[in-house]
Write a protein that holds these residues in place. Structure first.
Motif, PDB file in Angstrom:
ATOM      1  N   THR A 288       0.829  -1.195   0.000  1.00 45.42           N
ATOM      2  CA  THR A 288       0.000   0.000   0.000  1.00 45.42           C
ATOM      3  C   THR A 288       0.870   1.254   0.000  1.00 45.42           C
ATOM      4  O   THR A 288       2.071   1.203   0.264  1.00 45.42           O
ATOM      5  CB  THR A 288      -0.911   0.035   1.230  1.00 45.42           C
ATOM      6  N   ASN A 289       0.231   2.401  -0.290  1.00 43.52           N
ATOM      7  CA  ASN A 289       0.965   3.664  -0.238  1.00 43.52           C
ATOM      8  C   ASN A 289       1.548   3.908   1.148  1.00 43.52           C
ATOM      9  O   ASN A 289       2.677   4.396   1.287  1.00 43.52           O
ATOM     10  CB  ASN A 289       0.046   4.820  -0.624  1.00 43.52           C
TER      11      ASN A 289
ATOM     12  N   TYR B 265       5.427   4.335   2.102  1.00 44.34           N
ATOM     13  CA  TYR B 265       5.877   5.508   2.853  1.00 44.34           C
ATOM     14  C   TYR B 265       6.660   5.064   4.089  1.00 44.34           C
ATOM     15  O   TYR B 265       7.712   5.632   4.414  1.00 44.34           O
ATOM     16  CB  TYR B 265       4.678   6.358   3.260  1.00 44.34           C
TER      17      TYR B 265
ATOM     18  N   ARG C 217       6.211   4.466  -5.154  1.00 47.08           N
ATOM     19  CA  ARG C 217       4.985   3.785  -4.729  1.00 47.08           C
ATOM     20  C   ARG C 217       4.219   4.584  -3.683  1.00 47.08           C
ATOM     21  O   ARG C 217       2.991   4.488  -3.604  1.00 47.08           O
ATOM     22  CB  ARG C 217       5.310   2.393  -4.200  1.00 47.08           C
ATOM     23  N   ALA C 218       4.935   5.354  -2.884  1.00 51.72           N
ATOM     24  CA  ALA C 218       4.232   6.194  -1.904  1.00 51.72           C
ATOM     25  C   ALA C 218       3.429   7.280  -2.595  1.00 51.72           C
ATOM     26  O   ALA C 218       2.433   7.767  -2.060  1.00 51.72           O
ATOM     27  CB  ALA C 218       5.234   6.803  -0.924  1.00 51.72           C
ATOM     28  N   GLY C 219       3.862   7.674  -3.787  1.00 51.38           N
ATOM     29  CA  GLY C 219       3.118   8.683  -4.553  1.00 51.38           C
ATOM     30  C   GLY C 219       3.212  10.039  -3.901  1.00 51.38           C
ATOM     31  O   GLY C 219       4.290  10.547  -3.626  1.00 51.38           O
TER      32      GLY C 219
ATOM     33  N   GLY D 138       3.961  11.540  -7.292  1.00 51.56           N
ATOM     34  CA  GLY D 138       2.931  10.652  -7.821  1.00 51.56           C
ATOM     35  C   GLY D 138       2.882  10.674  -9.333  1.00 51.56           C
ATOM     36  O   GLY D 138       2.437   9.714  -9.966  1.00 51.56           O
TER      37      GLY D 138
END
Length: 248
Positions: A2-3, A7, A201-203, A208
């Motif tokens: 997941t984001n 993170y 991937r954290a955007g 992003g």
């Protein structure tokens, strides 16, 4: 992944370097009521709980809060964002905000709200990045530019307040006393491939845009990133943060 997990594996390690100085003010209180505002995945919350604080952790991202709730069941978790906090006046002894004040839409209003929920005599500590000494993320912006990808960086309202002199003036205007700012510098050591993966991937509002590109464009940006990041592989990325402290 997941984001929030991305993170946690990337940015959370970067931000953890300032947790010790940020919480130094908490040592003056015995088991203080501490507000971790913009808690992310909980690096401040974990350290504050270890110091014996009664922690309330607040963030605007439900994914972050779900992760922190699993890890720290003894913290009070609330979904909220500055400049509106769901608390009574003068509720906390200590407020800690690790790299959140630079993201709020209205800095003076956010500081006024933090002043409202802090008890008289309480302490506040806030960190933000020194933008021109933030190599660990600036390499991504430089890689996007080198790949000639059209990109309009998000507007940063905080940019007009981000010097120590301007920020201490804002804190005084919000009613805080004895405001001061110090700089904290360190080298962020990370595997370059992993750092790329976790940041992309954290955007988020700044990077992003990378994940939204076609695969061949992503690879072109990544190639420039690896070239630009290579000089920092051994000793780490030099970064700098400002740490502001004050009392009410």
């Amino acid at each position: 992944m997941t984001n929030a997990e991305a993170y946690d594996r990337g940015f959370a390690h970067l931000t953890s370097h300032t947790v010790g100085p940020l919480l130094a003010s908490a040592g003056r209180n015995r088991a203080p009521r501490l507000l971790d505002v913009g808690c992310g995945t909980g690096v401040v919350t974990a350290a504050a709980l270890a110091l014996g604080a009664e922690v309330t952790a607040v963030d605007a991202d439900p994914g972050m809060l779900e992760l922190i709730a699993r890890r720290h069941p003894y913290a009070t978790i609330r979904l909220a964002a500055l400049p509106e906090l769901p608390f009574e006046d003068e509720q906390f002894d200590v407020i800690a905000g690790n790299f959140v004040i630079n993201h709020v839409p209205d800095t003076p209003e956010a500081l006024s709200e933090l002043h409202r929920v802090l008890r008289p005599g309480g302490t506040i500590a806030l960190t933000w990045w020194k933008a021109d000494e933030m190599t660990a993320t600036n390499v991504f912006a430089e890689a996007i530019a080198a790949a000639q990808v059209p990109y309009d960086p998000p507007v940063r309202p905080f940019a007009s307040h981000d010097t120590p002199q301007r920020f201490t003036a804002l804190m005084a205007g919000a009613g805080f006393r004895e405001a001061s700012v110090e700089s904290v510098r360190w080298r962020h050591q990370a595997d370059l491939a992993a750092w790329w993966t976790h940041v992309v991937r954290a955007g988020g509002p700044r990077f992003g845009v990378i994940g939204c590109q076609p695969p061949e464009v992503v690879e072109r940006i990544r190639g420039h990133y690896l070239r630009l990041a290579a000089p920092y592989e051994r000793e780490g990325f030099p970064v700098c943060a400002h740490l502001a402290t004050a009392t009410r």
